[in-house]
Design an enzyme around this catalytic site. Structure first.
Site, PDB file in Angstrom:
ATOM      1  N   ARG A 161       5.313  -2.127 -12.147  1.00 32.44           N
ATOM      2  CA  ARG A 161       5.131  -2.477 -13.567  1.00 32.44           C
ATOM      3  C   ARG A 161       4.184  -1.515 -14.286  1.00 32.44           C
ATOM      4  O   ARG A 161       4.092  -1.567 -15.509  1.00 32.44           O
ATOM      5  CB  ARG A 161       4.620  -3.912 -13.685  1.00 32.44           C
ATOM      6  CG  ARG A 161       5.686  -4.946 -13.335  1.00 32.44           C
ATOM      7  CD  ARG A 161       5.222  -6.361 -13.642  1.00 32.44           C
ATOM      8  NE  ARG A 161       6.295  -7.327 -13.558  1.00 32.44           N
ATOM      9  CZ  ARG A 161       6.504  -8.132 -12.508  1.00 32.44           C
ATOM     10  NH1 ARG A 161       5.725  -8.069 -11.452  1.00 32.44           N
ATOM     11  NH2 ARG A 161       7.511  -8.992 -12.518  1.00 32.44           N
ATOM     12  N   MET A 212      11.596  -5.094  -4.256  1.00 34.09           N
ATOM     13  CA  MET A 212      12.454  -5.198  -5.433  1.00 34.09           C
ATOM     14  C   MET A 212      12.747  -3.800  -5.975  1.00 34.09           C
ATOM     15  O   MET A 212      13.170  -3.644  -7.132  1.00 34.09           O
ATOM     16  CB  MET A 212      11.790  -6.069  -6.502  1.00 34.09           C
ATOM     17  CG  MET A 212      11.569  -7.507  -5.991  1.00 34.09           C
ATOM     18  SD  MET A 212      11.443  -8.749  -7.297  1.00 34.09           S
ATOM     19  CE  MET A 212      10.053  -8.153  -8.216  1.00 34.09           C
ATOM     20  N   GLY A 259       2.655  -5.980   1.117  1.00 35.19           N
ATOM     21  CA  GLY A 259       1.461  -5.317   0.609  1.00 35.19           C
ATOM     22  C   GLY A 259       0.361  -6.318   0.270  1.00 35.19           C
ATOM     23  O   GLY A 259       0.634  -7.427  -0.202  1.00 35.19           O
ATOM     24  N   GLY A 310       2.914   2.608  -2.608  1.00 40.92           N
ATOM     25  CA  GLY A 310       2.628   1.339  -1.918  1.00 40.92           C
ATOM     26  C   GLY A 310       3.822   0.910  -1.067  1.00 40.92           C
ATOM     27  O   GLY A 310       3.673   0.509   0.095  1.00 40.92           O
ATOM     28  N   HIS A 311       5.032   1.014  -1.636  1.00 39.03           N
ATOM     29  CA  HIS A 311       6.243   0.692  -0.857  1.00 39.03           C
ATOM     30  C   HIS A 311       6.367   1.654   0.333  1.00 39.03           C
ATOM     31  O   HIS A 311       6.728   1.252   1.440  1.00 39.03           O
ATOM     32  CB  HIS A 311       7.505   0.838  -1.716  1.00 39.03           C
ATOM     33  CG  HIS A 311       7.600  -0.124  -2.852  1.00 39.03           C
ATOM     34  ND1 HIS A 311       7.493   0.267  -4.161  1.00 39.03           N
ATOM     35  CD2 HIS A 311       7.801  -1.471  -2.868  1.00 39.03           C
ATOM     36  CE1 HIS A 311       7.635  -0.795  -4.951  1.00 39.03           C
ATOM     37  NE2 HIS A 311       7.815  -1.857  -4.192  1.00 39.03           N
ATOM     38  N   HIS A 323       7.113   3.107  -5.171  1.00 43.24           N
ATOM     39  CA  HIS A 323       5.910   3.928  -5.365  1.00 43.24           C
ATOM     40  C   HIS A 323       5.259   4.065  -3.986  1.00 43.24           C
ATOM     41  O   HIS A 323       5.809   3.564  -2.976  1.00 43.24           O
ATOM     42  CB  HIS A 323       4.978   3.290  -6.403  1.00 43.24           C
ATOM     43  CG  HIS A 323       4.684   1.841  -6.148  1.00 43.24           C
ATOM     44  ND1 HIS A 323       3.944   1.411  -5.054  1.00 43.24           N
ATOM     45  CD2 HIS A 323       5.054   0.720  -6.814  1.00 43.24           C
ATOM     46  CE1 HIS A 323       3.856   0.097  -5.090  1.00 43.24           C
ATOM     47  NE2 HIS A 323       4.534  -0.354  -6.130  1.00 43.24           N
ATOM     48  N   GLN A 372      12.617 -15.591  -8.907  1.00 40.34           N
ATOM     49  CA  GLN A 372      11.157 -15.567  -8.951  1.00 40.34           C
ATOM     50  C   GLN A 372      10.600 -15.157 -10.318  1.00 40.34           C
ATOM     51  O   GLN A 372       9.403 -14.973 -10.456  1.00 40.34           O
ATOM     52  CB  GLN A 372      10.593 -14.676  -7.834  1.00 40.34           C
ATOM     53  CG  GLN A 372      10.854 -13.196  -7.989  1.00 40.34           C
ATOM     54  CD  GLN A 372      10.455 -12.435  -6.727  1.00 40.34           C
ATOM     55  OE1 GLN A 372      11.118 -12.506  -5.694  1.00 40.34           O
ATOM     56  NE2 GLN A 372       9.354 -11.700  -6.797  1.00 40.34           N
ATOM     57  N   MET A 384      -1.280   0.523  -7.280  1.00 39.41           N
ATOM     58  CA  MET A 384       0.088   0.943  -7.583  1.00 39.41           C
ATOM     59  C   MET A 384       0.985  -0.287  -7.748  1.00 39.41           C
ATOM     60  O   MET A 384       0.881  -1.246  -6.982  1.00 39.41           O
ATOM     61  CB  MET A 384       0.611   1.846  -6.478  1.00 39.41           C
ATOM     62  CG  MET A 384      -0.123   3.162  -6.502  1.00 39.41           C
ATOM     63  SD  MET A 384       0.861   4.467  -5.788  1.00 39.41           S
ATOM     64  CE  MET A 384      -0.314   5.813  -5.929  1.00 39.41           C
ATOM     65  N   VAL A 423      -2.321   0.373  -2.029  1.00 40.97           N
ATOM     66  CA  VAL A 423      -2.443   1.816  -2.311  1.00 40.97           C
ATOM     67  C   VAL A 423      -2.850   1.953  -3.780  1.00 40.97           C
ATOM     68  O   VAL A 423      -2.251   1.319  -4.647  1.00 40.97           O
ATOM     69  CB  VAL A 423      -1.114   2.549  -2.035  1.00 40.97           C
ATOM     70  CG1 VAL A 423      -1.241   4.038  -2.355  1.00 40.97           C
ATOM     71  CG2 VAL A 423      -0.703   2.359  -0.571  1.00 40.97           C
TER      72      VAL A 423
HETATM   73  O1  PAF Z   1       6.834  -8.287  -3.516  1.00 43.79           O
HETATM   74  C1  PAF Z   1       8.028  -8.177  -3.890  1.00 43.79           C
HETATM   75  O2  PAF Z   1       8.505  -7.099  -4.203  1.00 43.79           O
HETATM   76  C2  PAF Z   1       8.898  -9.417  -3.957  1.00 43.79           C
HETATM   77  O3  PAF Z   1       8.171 -10.517  -4.381  1.00 43.79           O
HETATM   78  C3  PAF Z   1       9.637  -9.712  -2.638  1.00 43.79           C
HETATM   79  C4  PAF Z   1       8.668 -10.026  -1.517  1.00 43.79           C
HETATM   80  C5  PAF Z   1      10.500  -8.527  -2.266  1.00 43.79           C
HETATM   81  C6  PAF Z   1      10.561 -10.925  -2.821  1.00 43.79           C
HETATM   82  O4  PAF Z   1      11.496 -10.704  -3.817  1.00 43.79           O
END
Ligand code: PAF
Length: 285
Positions: A186, A29, A146, A35-36, A33, A60, A183, A175
């Site tokens: 938010r 989303m 993650g 972690g991504h 950071h 979600q 991380m 991470v």
């Molecule tokens: O973990 C996230 O960032 C979200 O829940 C995901 C998996 C991208 C789905 O919108």
């Protein structure tokens, strides 16, 4: 690095890429950071083509959650993705993902009625739906998630198996900041005092893990250690403190095998989650 905004553009890009080798997808989303970036690096090390999706999925978020204020910085994200060696970023808008008349949802039962599923009704239906759509749009060989969102990864593993999706789900360790805070996008909501207080989630997990390693085998007492540690932090408001058996979050009378310690708490405006997997030492003869 290519940036695609439509499903058609993605399909054209991936059709050509697939002929050259494995395609890896990192669904996100945004507001990246480390972690991504760890997910992107792992995908980069394993796949010929790395695709990252950036989409803040309205489905979600609950009506009183932070969809509107969720942090966004697409320009910085694109720079970081490019630096991580990503080949293509998919950034759809709501009309592309949920056009007028949209009426189909993916529901994973059982696994989603506890932990974040209980606190955030409808959350995993939104996650399962958007992730299934992303899988169908990109058709990756591997998808990367993650472990901080441990329950999410299990839900996605379950749906991929149940719907016979032809891809591998890879999970990557959480991470952490040097003081243990997991991380999370938010974390940006936290004031300096809240940022300090937020370490209580990880501290509670470590305390509970140490108790298990020292011989504690009663789930109720482990839950108490988690909850009491978080309750002792005045800036944290406990949502849940749980222990479940792995691999599929079984309820436990006694701790054995591999267990998941999972906590969630609100610190200021941020709802934070964290977890640890503990291998329970076998009883001595
Ligand atoms: O973990 C996230 O960032 C979200 O829940 C995901 C998996 C991208 C789905 O919108």
């Amino acid at each position: 690095m290519r940036v695609c905004h439509t499903v058609r553009e993605v399909r054209d890009f991936v059709r050509a890429a697939r002929a050259e080798g494995l395609v890896g997808l990192v669904p996100t989303m945004g507001y990246f950071h480390d972690g991504h970036l760890a997910l992107m690096h792992r995908a980069r090390s394993e796949c010929r083509t790395v695709v990252v999706s950036i989409y803040v999925n309205p489905l979600q978020f609950g009506p009183r959650e932070d969809f509107r204020s969720y942090p966004r910085d697409p320009e910085r994200d694109l720079r970081l993705a490019e630096g991580a060696g990503v080949d293509m970023v998919f950034m759809p808008d709501d009309g592309e993902m949920y056009p007028p008349g949209y009426a189909t949802y993916v529901e994973v039962e059982g696994l989603t009625d506890k932990l974040c599923g209980r606190s955030r009704p409808g959350h995993f239906r939104g996650v399962a739906t958007v992730v299934t759509k992303l899988f169908n749009i990109v058709r990756p060989d591997r998808a990367y998630f993650g472990e901080k969102d441990f329950q999410q990864a299990l839900v996605i593993r379950r749906l991929a198996a149940d719907l016979n999706l032809d891809l591998e789900i890879i999970t990557v360790p959480t991470v952490r900041e040097p003081d243990g805070l997991a991380m999370s996008s938010r974390n940006v909501y936290l004031s300096p005092a809240e940022r300090e207080a937020a370490t209580v989630l990880y501290r509670s997990l470590v305390k509970a893990r140490d108790a298990i390693l020292a011989g504690e085998r009663t789930p109720e007492r482990v839950r108490h250690i988690l909850a009491a540690t978080i309750a002792a932090e005045p800036l944290a408001d406990l949502d849940y403190a749980e222990v479940y058996g792995l691999p599929w979050l079984a309820g436990l009378d006694r701790l054995e095998g591999e267990v998941l310690l999972a906590v969630a708490a609100r610190v200021g405006r941020a709802r934070l989650i964290d977890n640890l997997v503990v291998k329970v030492p076998p009883a001595e003869e």
